[in-house]
Scaffold this motif. Sequence first.
Motif, PDB file in Angstrom:
ATOM      1  N   TRP A  33       0.827  -1.200   0.000  1.00 44.10           N
ATOM      2  CA  TRP A  33       0.000   0.000   0.000  1.00 44.10           C
ATOM      3  C   TRP A  33       0.871   1.263   0.000  1.00 44.10           C
ATOM      4  CZ3 TRP A  33      -4.890   0.399   3.622  1.00 44.10           C
ATOM      5  CH2 TRP A  33      -5.733   1.416   3.148  1.00 44.10           C
ATOM      6  N   HIS A  34       1.985   1.225   0.710  1.00 42.39           N
ATOM      7  CA  HIS A  34       2.919   2.352   0.790  1.00 42.39           C
ATOM      8  C   HIS A  34       2.233   3.620   1.298  1.00 42.39           C
ATOM      9  CE1 HIS A  34       6.575   0.597  -1.064  1.00 42.39           C
ATOM     10  NE2 HIS A  34       5.705  -0.175  -1.712  1.00 42.39           N
ATOM     11  N   ILE A  35       1.433   3.465   2.342  1.00 37.45           N
ATOM     12  CA  ILE A  35       0.859   4.636   3.002  1.00 37.45           C
ATOM     13  C   ILE A  35       2.020   5.501   3.514  1.00 37.45           C
ATOM     14  CG2 ILE A  35      -0.547   5.412   4.948  1.00 37.45           C
ATOM     15  CD1 ILE A  35      -2.025   2.720   4.754  1.00 37.45           C
ATOM     16  N   GLY A  36       1.861   6.798   3.425  1.00 37.12           N
ATOM     17  CA  GLY A  36       2.907   7.696   3.914  1.00 37.12           C
ATOM     18  C   GLY A  36       3.952   8.053   2.882  1.00 37.12           C
ATOM     19  N   LYS A  37       3.871   7.479   1.686  1.00 33.25           N
ATOM     20  CA  LYS A  37       4.906   7.731   0.685  1.00 33.25           C
ATOM     21  C   LYS A  37       4.936   9.195   0.267  1.00 33.25           C
ATOM     22  CE  LYS A  37       6.772   5.926  -3.651  1.00 33.25           C
ATOM     23  NZ  LYS A  37       6.666   4.863  -4.684  1.00 33.25           N
ATOM     24  N   LEU A  38       3.761   9.764  -0.002  1.00 35.42           N
ATOM     25  CA  LEU A  38       3.732  11.158  -0.425  1.00 35.42           C
ATOM     26  C   LEU A  38       4.142  12.081   0.720  1.00 35.42           C
ATOM     27  CD1 LEU A  38       0.580  11.337  -2.728  1.00 35.42           C
ATOM     28  CD2 LEU A  38       2.958  10.836  -3.303  1.00 35.42           C
ATOM     29  N   GLY A  39       3.723  11.743   1.927  1.00 37.48           N
ATOM     30  CA  GLY A  39       4.138  12.528   3.084  1.00 37.48           C
ATOM     31  C   GLY A  39       5.642  12.457   3.298  1.00 37.48           C
ATOM     32  N   PRO A 184      -0.607  -7.480  -7.253  1.00 34.91           N
ATOM     33  CA  PRO A 184      -0.294  -6.101  -7.618  1.00 34.91           C
ATOM     34  C   PRO A 184      -0.289  -5.208  -6.385  1.00 34.91           C
ATOM     35  CG  PRO A 184      -2.563  -6.619  -8.183  1.00 34.91           C
ATOM     36  CD  PRO A 184      -1.937  -7.904  -7.709  1.00 34.91           C
ATOM     37  N   ALA A 185       0.364  -4.072  -6.504  1.00 31.63           N
ATOM     38  CA  ALA A 185       0.395  -3.122  -5.390  1.00 31.63           C
ATOM     39  C   ALA A 185      -0.975  -2.490  -5.201  1.00 31.63           C
ATOM     40  CB  ALA A 185       1.447  -2.047  -5.654  1.00 31.63           C
ATOM     41  N   PHE A 186      -1.417  -2.432  -3.965  1.00 33.42           N
ATOM     42  CA  PHE A 186      -2.676  -1.751  -3.632  1.00 33.42           C
ATOM     43  C   PHE A 186      -2.495  -0.237  -3.704  1.00 33.42           C
ATOM     44  CE2 PHE A 186      -6.006  -0.412  -0.492  1.00 33.42           C
ATOM     45  CZ  PHE A 186      -7.099  -0.931  -1.155  1.00 33.42           C
ATOM     46  N   GLY A 187      -1.287   0.229  -3.412  1.00 34.42           N
ATOM     47  CA  GLY A 187      -0.997   1.658  -3.458  1.00 34.42           C
ATOM     48  C   GLY A 187      -1.069   2.203  -4.874  1.00 34.42           C
ATOM     49  N   ARG A 188      -1.438   3.468  -4.976  1.00 32.07           N
ATOM     50  CA  ARG A 188      -1.606   4.094  -6.288  1.00 32.07           C
ATOM     51  C   ARG A 188      -0.404   4.939  -6.695  1.00 32.07           C
ATOM     52  NH1 ARG A 188      -7.698   6.460  -6.018  1.00 32.07           N
ATOM     53  NH2 ARG A 188      -6.986   7.260  -4.020  1.00 32.07           N
ATOM     54  N   TRP A 189       0.664   4.919  -5.894  1.00 33.68           N
ATOM     55  CA  TRP A 189       1.853   5.722  -6.178  1.00 33.68           C
ATOM     56  C   TRP A 189       3.081   4.825  -6.201  1.00 33.68           C
ATOM     57  CZ3 TRP A 189       0.453  10.622  -7.348  1.00 33.68           C
ATOM     58  CH2 TRP A 189      -0.778  11.065  -6.871  1.00 33.68           C
ATOM     59  N   THR A 190       2.963   3.691  -6.857  1.00 37.15           N
ATOM     60  CA  THR A 190       4.014   2.674  -6.755  1.00 37.15           C
ATOM     61  C   THR A 190       4.697   2.344  -8.069  1.00 37.15           C
ATOM     62  OG1 THR A 190       2.330   0.946  -7.011  1.00 37.15           O
ATOM     63  CG2 THR A 190       2.926   1.559  -4.758  1.00 37.15           C
ATOM     64  N   GLY A 191       4.093   2.625  -9.212  1.00 41.24           N
ATOM     65  CA  GLY A 191       4.665   2.221 -10.484  1.00 41.24           C
ATOM     66  C   GLY A 191       4.435   0.742 -10.749  1.00 41.24           C
ATOM     67  N   LEU A 192       4.862   0.288 -11.927  1.00 40.07           N
ATOM     68  CA  LEU A 192       4.653  -1.097 -12.344  1.00 40.07           C
ATOM     69  C   LEU A 192       5.970  -1.708 -12.813  1.00 40.07           C
ATOM     70  CD1 LEU A 192       1.414  -0.731 -14.523  1.00 40.07           C
ATOM     71  CD2 LEU A 192       1.553  -1.614 -12.179  1.00 40.07           C
TER      72      LEU A 192
END
Length: 215
Positions: A33-39, A184-192
């Motif tokens: 999910w990578h919560i906190g990535k943008l922060g 797949p990554a659940f996060g939307r800021w992860t790339g493929l």
Amino acid sequence: MAKKIELNGVELFLLPQKVVYIPIHELLIVSDWHIGKLGHFRKAGVFVPPMQLEEEFARLDILLNALTIKQVVFLGDLFHSEWNYEWDEFQLFLNRFPAIRFILTRGNHDILPEAVLAKSIIQVKDYILLPEGIVLSHEPIVQLDAGLYNLVGHLHPGCEVAMQGRQYYKLPCFHLEKKVLTLPAFGRWTGLFILPKRQDNRLFAVVGNDVVELK
């Protein structure tokens, strides 16, 4: 529409929300999910928009209310890096579901201090073994015992799908090869990480509200 597959006699549903649901265990599996990535980037001075947390949490909230779920397993890289306020907001969200057990199989980005994790309702493990011989972990387990399947994340798999007019779309996908199913990554800021379709693997592309196996 979800795609149903069977591993070791267990029905798994690959959902277009980029998660796996196992009805027999009332279990939802979410990866990267990578919560906190943008922060994290904003703290470092990188100009990115703030993550819309309620919108992010709503994606999981819909699943938790639509399905019969007793436990959720996060397959690692749940939180992107060092602590920021988004972690605390996430804990408040999880506290809305006291009847659900939340477990994290630790990933390479899960570096929060043990003191911080100890205050969370999330249980942290290296891996989980289901009784039917399905192992849940962030990365593939080396020298997996014969007969076991391994559900993992980490890679953020994607595929290229040919469309009309010689157009190609890059889409997230589930990837099954030998005994390893990568989510797949659940996060939307992860790339493929784009994977080719071969004879010895299966790719299940997330196409809008459907999961479609590529031939």
